[in-house]
Scaffold this motif. Sequence first.
Motif, PDB file in Angstrom:
ATOM      1  N   THR A 104       0.828  -1.191   0.000  1.00  0.00           N
ATOM      2  CA  THR A 104       0.000   0.000   0.000  1.00  0.00           C
ATOM      3  C   THR A 104       0.868   1.249   0.000  1.00  0.00           C
ATOM      4  N   ALA A 105       0.731   2.044  -1.026  1.00  0.00           N
ATOM      5  CA  ALA A 105       1.503   3.277  -1.104  1.00  0.00           C
ATOM      6  C   ALA A 105       0.837   4.399  -0.304  1.00  0.00           C
ATOM      7  N   ASP A 106      -0.480   4.372  -0.216  1.00  0.00           N
ATOM      8  CA  ASP A 106      -1.224   5.445   0.421  1.00  0.00           C
ATOM      9  C   ASP A 106      -2.345   4.832   1.254  1.00  0.00           C
ATOM     10  N   THR A 107      -2.400   5.154   2.556  1.00  0.00           N
ATOM     11  CA  THR A 107      -3.425   4.570   3.418  1.00  0.00           C
ATOM     12  C   THR A 107      -4.682   5.421   3.507  1.00  0.00           C
ATOM     13  N   SER A 108      -4.739   6.507   2.745  1.00  0.00           N
ATOM     14  CA  SER A 108      -5.942   7.333   2.791  1.00  0.00           C
ATOM     15  C   SER A 108      -7.111   6.595   2.141  1.00  0.00           C
ATOM     16  N   VAL A 109      -8.310   7.003   2.533  1.00  0.00           N
ATOM     17  CA  VAL A 109      -9.521   6.357   2.064  1.00  0.00           C
ATOM     18  C   VAL A 109     -10.233   7.315   1.110  1.00  0.00           C
ATOM     19  N   ALA A 110     -10.610   6.829  -0.041  1.00  0.00           N
ATOM     20  CA  ALA A 110     -11.295   7.664  -1.024  1.00  0.00           C
ATOM     21  C   ALA A 110     -12.771   7.751  -0.660  1.00  0.00           C
ATOM     22  N   ILE A 111     -13.127   8.795   0.112  1.00  0.00           N
ATOM     23  CA  ILE A 111     -14.518   9.006   0.462  1.00  0.00           C
ATOM     24  C   ILE A 111     -14.952  10.384  -0.012  1.00  0.00           C
ATOM     25  N   ASN A 112     -16.234  10.582  -0.114  1.00  0.00           N
ATOM     26  CA  ASN A 112     -16.819  11.811  -0.613  1.00  0.00           C
ATOM     27  C   ASN A 112     -16.420  13.001   0.261  1.00  0.00           C
ATOM     28  N   GLN A 113     -16.169  14.129  -0.358  1.00  0.00           N
ATOM     29  CA  GLN A 113     -15.781  15.341   0.376  1.00  0.00           C
ATOM     30  C   GLN A 113     -16.874  15.805   1.338  1.00  0.00           C
ATOM     31  N   ASP A 114     -18.135  15.565   0.994  1.00  0.00           N
ATOM     32  CA  ASP A 114     -19.230  15.912   1.904  1.00  0.00           C
ATOM     33  C   ASP A 114     -19.160  15.066   3.182  1.00  0.00           C
ATOM     34  N   THR A 115     -18.778  13.803   3.029  1.00  0.00           N
ATOM     35  CA  THR A 115     -18.635  12.923   4.191  1.00  0.00           C
ATOM     36  C   THR A 115     -17.484  13.397   5.067  1.00  0.00           C
ATOM     37  N   ALA A 175     -16.407  16.446   5.341  1.00  0.00           N
ATOM     38  CA  ALA A 175     -16.868  17.666   6.019  1.00  0.00           C
ATOM     39  C   ALA A 175     -17.796  17.328   7.183  1.00  0.00           C
ATOM     40  N   ALA A 176     -18.680  16.343   6.986  1.00  0.00           N
ATOM     41  CA  ALA A 176     -19.593  15.939   8.062  1.00  0.00           C
ATOM     42  C   ALA A 176     -18.817  15.341   9.230  1.00  0.00           C
ATOM     43  N   LEU A 177     -17.794  14.547   8.937  1.00  0.00           N
ATOM     44  CA  LEU A 177     -16.964  13.963   9.996  1.00  0.00           C
ATOM     45  C   LEU A 177     -16.212  15.054  10.753  1.00  0.00           C
ATOM     46  N   GLN A 178     -15.726  16.045  10.038  1.00  0.00           N
ATOM     47  CA  GLN A 178     -15.008  17.139  10.693  1.00  0.00           C
ATOM     48  C   GLN A 178     -15.928  17.925  11.616  1.00  0.00           C
ATOM     49  N   LYS A 179     -17.201  18.083  11.247  1.00  0.00           N
ATOM     50  CA  LYS A 179     -18.164  18.751  12.129  1.00  0.00           C
ATOM     51  C   LYS A 179     -18.365  17.969  13.424  1.00  0.00           C
ATOM     52  N   ASP A 211      -9.467  13.789  10.951  1.00  0.00           N
ATOM     53  CA  ASP A 211      -8.652  13.023  10.002  1.00  0.00           C
ATOM     54  C   ASP A 211      -9.514  12.106   9.127  1.00  0.00           C
ATOM     55  N   GLY A 212     -10.781  12.443   8.942  1.00  0.00           N
ATOM     56  CA  GLY A 212     -11.656  11.650   8.084  1.00  0.00           C
ATOM     57  C   GLY A 212     -11.116  11.574   6.669  1.00  0.00           C
ATOM     58  N   GLY A 213     -10.989  10.371   6.160  1.00  0.00           N
ATOM     59  CA  GLY A 213     -10.454  10.152   4.823  1.00  0.00           C
ATOM     60  C   GLY A 213      -8.952   9.935   4.795  1.00  0.00           C
ATOM     61  N   ASP A 214      -8.267  10.245   5.902  1.00  0.00           N
ATOM     62  CA  ASP A 214      -6.810  10.058   5.935  1.00  0.00           C
ATOM     63  C   ASP A 214      -6.417   8.602   6.157  1.00  0.00           C
ATOM     64  N   ALA A 215      -7.241   7.874   6.902  1.00  0.00           N
ATOM     65  CA  ALA A 215      -6.953   6.473   7.205  1.00  0.00           C
ATOM     66  C   ALA A 215      -8.270   5.753   7.454  1.00  0.00           C
ATOM     67  N   TYR A 216      -8.214   4.435   7.481  1.00  0.00           N
ATOM     68  CA  TYR A 216      -9.427   3.655   7.689  1.00  0.00           C
ATOM     69  C   TYR A 216      -9.980   3.805   9.098  1.00  0.00           C
ATOM     70  N   ILE A 219     -27.398   7.677  15.536  1.00  0.00           N
ATOM     71  CA  ILE A 219     -26.717   7.508  16.829  1.00  0.00           C
ATOM     72  C   ILE A 219     -25.352   8.194  16.843  1.00  0.00           C
ATOM     73  N   PHE A 220     -24.564   8.028  15.802  1.00  0.00           N
ATOM     74  CA  PHE A 220     -23.233   8.624  15.738  1.00  0.00           C
ATOM     75  C   PHE A 220     -23.276  10.142  15.931  1.00  0.00           C
ATOM     76  N   PRO A 221     -24.175  10.855  15.241  1.00  0.00           N
ATOM     77  CA  PRO A 221     -24.254  12.306  15.482  1.00  0.00           C
ATOM     78  C   PRO A 221     -24.663  12.658  16.915  1.00  0.00           C
ATOM     79  N   LEU A 222     -25.460  11.818  17.559  1.00  0.00           N
ATOM     80  CA  LEU A 222     -25.830  12.072  18.951  1.00  0.00           C
ATOM     81  C   LEU A 222     -24.622  11.941  19.886  1.00  0.00           C
ATOM     82  N   ILE A 223     -23.778  10.967  19.592  1.00  0.00           N
ATOM     83  CA  ILE A 223     -22.611  10.719  20.432  1.00  0.00           C
ATOM     84  C   ILE A 223     -21.569  11.805  20.237  1.00  0.00           C
ATOM     85  N   PHE A 224     -21.296  12.181  18.982  1.00  0.00           N
ATOM     86  CA  PHE A 224     -20.207  13.109  18.695  1.00  0.00           C
ATOM     87  C   PHE A 224     -20.676  14.517  18.320  1.00  0.00           C
ATOM     88  N   GLY A 225     -22.003  14.738  18.208  1.00  0.00           N
ATOM     89  CA  GLY A 225     -22.508  16.027  17.784  1.00  0.00           C
ATOM     90  C   GLY A 225     -22.438  17.086  18.859  1.00  0.00           C
TER      91      GLY A 225
END
Length: 186
Positions: A82-93, A95-99, A104-109, A180-186
Amino acid sequence: MEKILEPWPWFVSGPLIALIMALLLLVGKHFGMSSNLRTLCTISGAGKFADFFRFDWKAQRWNLIVAIGAVVGGFVAVNFLTADTSVAINQDTIAALQKLGIVDGGDAYMPALLFGQEAFLNLKTLLLLLLGGFLVGFGARYAGGCTSGHAISGLSNLQLPSLIAVVGFFVGGLVMVHFIFPLIFG
């Protein structure tokens, strides 16, 4: 050693999984990773405390080799292929994770917020991991197998309980991520 830049395409890995499943069906075996936990507990002597762990674990040795292969294969893939451990996920996702505080959403699994060493110093995160682990273990036992066992082995055997379990896994995942996830981390 030069690392491979791309994962195996679906048209290589998919037929390989199908070939393995066909071979297991021919020899009368059923694939699943959660059954290895039962086998390891039995080997460790858990049968002295619970009837569930009293079975011929030697008949399951082949599945332990599958689990060891998954760990070794994962290590080889991450460290040598593996040359790069980043995950190819949507930019909207991302942004939602960062909120939600996962910067580090998308940087690693596995985000460091939940799986980094500092997560074990945070009581809330530690309790979430323990509760999640218990629920996954209980759910896998209650469903008669884990996601890999039902989705790969059970569906290839055309088992209705596996189809119901897989639908349940997906619905549960959607409920967790969207409610549930947004309730825990929101």
